[in-house]
Design an enzyme around this catalytic site. Structure first.
Site, PDB file in Angstrom:
ATOM      1  N   TRP A 272       0.432 -11.817  -4.345  1.00 33.18           N
ATOM      2  CA  TRP A 272       0.492 -12.342  -5.352  1.00 33.18           C
ATOM      3  C   TRP A 272      -0.911 -12.194  -6.002  1.00 33.18           C
ATOM      4  CZ3 TRP A 272       4.615 -11.387  -8.024  1.00 33.18           C
ATOM      5  CH2 TRP A 272       5.861 -12.371  -7.193  1.00 33.18           C
TER       6      TRP A 272
ATOM      7  N   TRP B 140      -5.869   4.185   2.994  1.00 30.76           N
ATOM      8  CA  TRP B 140      -5.383   5.886   2.883  1.00 30.76           C
ATOM      9  C   TRP B 140      -5.324   6.410   1.958  1.00 30.76           C
ATOM     10  CZ3 TRP B 140      -1.801   8.768   0.567  1.00 30.76           C
ATOM     11  CH2 TRP B 140      -1.393  10.174   1.053  1.00 30.76           C
TER      12      TRP B 140
ATOM     13  N   ARG C  27      -3.100  -9.995  -5.716  1.00 27.78           N
ATOM     14  CA  ARG C  27      -3.767  -9.078  -5.639  1.00 27.78           C
ATOM     15  C   ARG C  27      -4.026  -8.681  -7.309  1.00 27.78           C
ATOM     16  NH1 ARG C  27      -1.215  -4.582  -1.217  1.00 27.78           N
ATOM     17  NH2 ARG C  27      -2.533  -5.853   0.408  1.00 27.78           N
TER      18      ARG C  27
ATOM     19  N   HIS D 244       0.922   3.784  -1.934  1.00 28.12           N
ATOM     20  CA  HIS D 244       1.831   2.944  -1.688  1.00 28.12           C
ATOM     21  C   HIS D 244       3.564   3.159  -1.458  1.00 28.12           C
ATOM     22  CE1 HIS D 244       0.111  -1.326  -1.568  1.00 28.12           C
ATOM     23  NE2 HIS D 244      -0.773  -1.290  -2.605  1.00 28.12           N
TER      24      HIS D 244
ATOM     25  N   ASP E 118       0.085  -2.026   7.587  1.00 29.99           N
ATOM     26  CA  ASP E 118      -1.217  -2.128   6.313  1.00 29.99           C
ATOM     27  C   ASP E 118      -1.827  -0.037   6.783  1.00 29.99           C
ATOM     28  OD1 ASP E 118      -3.049  -3.478   5.369  1.00 29.99           O
ATOM     29  OD2 ASP E 118      -3.896  -3.414   7.713  1.00 29.99           O
TER      30      ASP E 118
ATOM     31  N   ARG F 293      -4.705   4.116  -5.389  1.00 29.44           N
ATOM     32  CA  ARG F 293      -3.776   3.191  -4.201  1.00 29.44           C
ATOM     33  C   ARG F 293      -1.977   3.036  -4.644  1.00 29.44           C
ATOM     34  NH1 ARG F 293      -6.421  -0.814  -2.036  1.00 29.44           N
ATOM     35  NH2 ARG F 293      -4.482  -2.521  -1.452  1.00 29.44           N
TER      36      ARG F 293
ATOM     37  N   LEU G 118      21.941  -0.803  12.869  1.00 27.36           N
ATOM     38  CA  LEU G 118      20.925  -1.035  13.153  1.00 27.36           C
ATOM     39  C   LEU G 118      20.259  -2.368  12.340  1.00 27.36           C
ATOM     40  CD1 LEU G 118      17.353  -1.202  13.690  1.00 27.36           C
ATOM     41  CD2 LEU G 118      17.585   0.213  11.804  1.00 27.36           C
TER      42      LEU G 118
ATOM     43  N   SER H  19       3.633 -10.076   1.045  1.00 27.91           N
ATOM     44  CA  SER H  19       3.733 -11.456   1.930  1.00 27.91           C
ATOM     45  C   SER H  19       3.002 -12.017   0.704  1.00 27.91           C
ATOM     46  CB  SER H  19       2.295 -11.109   2.685  1.00 27.91           C
ATOM     47  OG  SER H  19       1.177 -11.369   1.701  1.00 27.91           O
TER      48      SER H  19
ATOM     49  N   GLY I 267      -3.408   1.403   1.098  1.00 30.32           N
ATOM     50  CA  GLY I 267      -4.813   1.294   0.122  1.00 30.32           C
ATOM     51  C   GLY I 267      -6.402   2.072   0.419  1.00 30.32           C
TER      52      GLY I 267
ATOM     53  N   ARG J 167      -5.181  -8.805  13.132  1.00 28.55           N
ATOM     54  CA  ARG J 167      -4.582 -10.423  12.963  1.00 28.55           C
ATOM     55  C   ARG J 167      -3.273  -9.492  12.211  1.00 28.55           C
ATOM     56  NH1 ARG J 167      -8.361  -8.424   9.455  1.00 28.55           N
ATOM     57  NH2 ARG J 167      -7.415  -7.890   7.305  1.00 28.55           N
TER      58      ARG J 167
ATOM     59  N   GLU K 168       1.651 -14.140  -0.220  1.00 29.19           N
ATOM     60  CA  GLU K 168      -0.212 -13.865  -0.693  1.00 29.19           C
ATOM     61  C   GLU K 168      -0.144 -12.847  -1.085  1.00 29.19           C
ATOM     62  OE1 GLU K 168       0.358 -16.778   2.897  1.00 29.19           O
ATOM     63  OE2 GLU K 168       0.215 -14.734   2.833  1.00 29.19           O
TER      64      GLU K 168
END
Length: 255
Positions: free
Chosen positions: A79, A35, A81, A47, A30, A43, A141, A75, A33, A204, A77
């Site tokens: 979409w 940053w 954006r 990324h 997180d 933005r 890994l 995520s 943006g 969260r 959610e």
């Protein structure tokens, strides 16, 4: 859940790489943006720098002896954006897979993708399939990429699959338990996260690994994701090693 943590320790609490460190670390990446905004940059640049941070995290995880690293890349959610930002994120995913897959494979890293693929464009689905198929037999890994992923949606999908079996008469409802439901999750075969890290100071979980994090340790750190480096990662692991996990039982010190 722990509050925001200041990560600093004079000595590394884990005995050595691979000993005492978490088997599985999951990261909510997180702050890209914010940053960028703090530096007067678009933005997209945040990324892009976030992708570089993923590369650093993968290297650090391997050096520390962590066996599974899950990153929350997009995520269900996200979409919502702006269309241009979604397009930029899709482009970064494509570039990451195309440019980094050969190196990941050469370093014996296995790639797993969790999340819903229905509705994605065919070129992205092909890239995700290629990443998994090429690295399927690697034994180092495991890098788990949560893409178009939502924890609640994942549970609904598992329940729906079980319901279909009940309707077909191949499953007795009385036999459904936690183990059986877990077998129908995207993460089947992957141990639950020992440690969940969220960057940027937000506290969260944002619909991330809802089922799997029931007994995970949480660490919320103030650093934005593009600034996440080996020193921050090691400090997070150090903090984890100083905790005592009880899984609902009593502390050894209480007895």
């Amino acid at each position: 859940m722990s509050g925001e943590a200041k990560l600093s320790a004079p000595e590394f609490a884990c005995p050595s790489a691979g000993e005492g460190v978490p088997t599985h670390v999951a990261i909510i990446m997180d702050g890209n943006g914010r940053w960028a905004a703090k530096r007067g940059l678009p933005r997209f640049e945040g990324h892009r720098r976030g992708v570089e941070a993923i590369r650093r995290a993968v290297r650090s995880a391997g050096e520390l002896g962590i066996r599974y690293l899950t990153v929350y890349s997009f995520s269900a959610e996200n979409w919502r954006r702006p269309a241009q930002e979604v397009s930029d994120l899709m482009g970064l995913l494509k570039r990451f897979v195309r440019h980094d897959l050969a190196e990941l494979h050469a370093n014996n890293i296995r790639v797993r993708i969790i999340g819903e693929r229905q509705g994605l464009t065919s070129d992205i689905v092909l890239l995700l399939d290629e990443a998994e198929n090429l690295t399927r037999h690697n034994t180092g890994l495991t890098l788990v990429i949560a893409f178009n992923y939502g924890g609640r949606q994942e549970i609904v999908g598992a329940v729906r699959a079980l319901a279909e079996k009940v309707r077909a008469g191949t499953l007795d409802p009385a036999s459904i338990d936690c183990d059986l439901l877990e077998q129908h999750l995207d993460t089947h075969g992957i141990p639950d996260p020992d440690l969940v890290i969220r960057t940027s100071g937000e506290q969260r979980v944002s619909n991330f690994l809802t089922w799997q994090t029931a007994y995970s340790e949480f660490l919320f750190i103030p650093d934005f994701w593009p600034d996440f480096d080996d020193a921050i990662f090691r400090a997070a692991i150090d903090e984890y090693c100083r905790r005592e996990r009880r899984f609902g039982g009593l502390s050894a010190r209480a007895g």
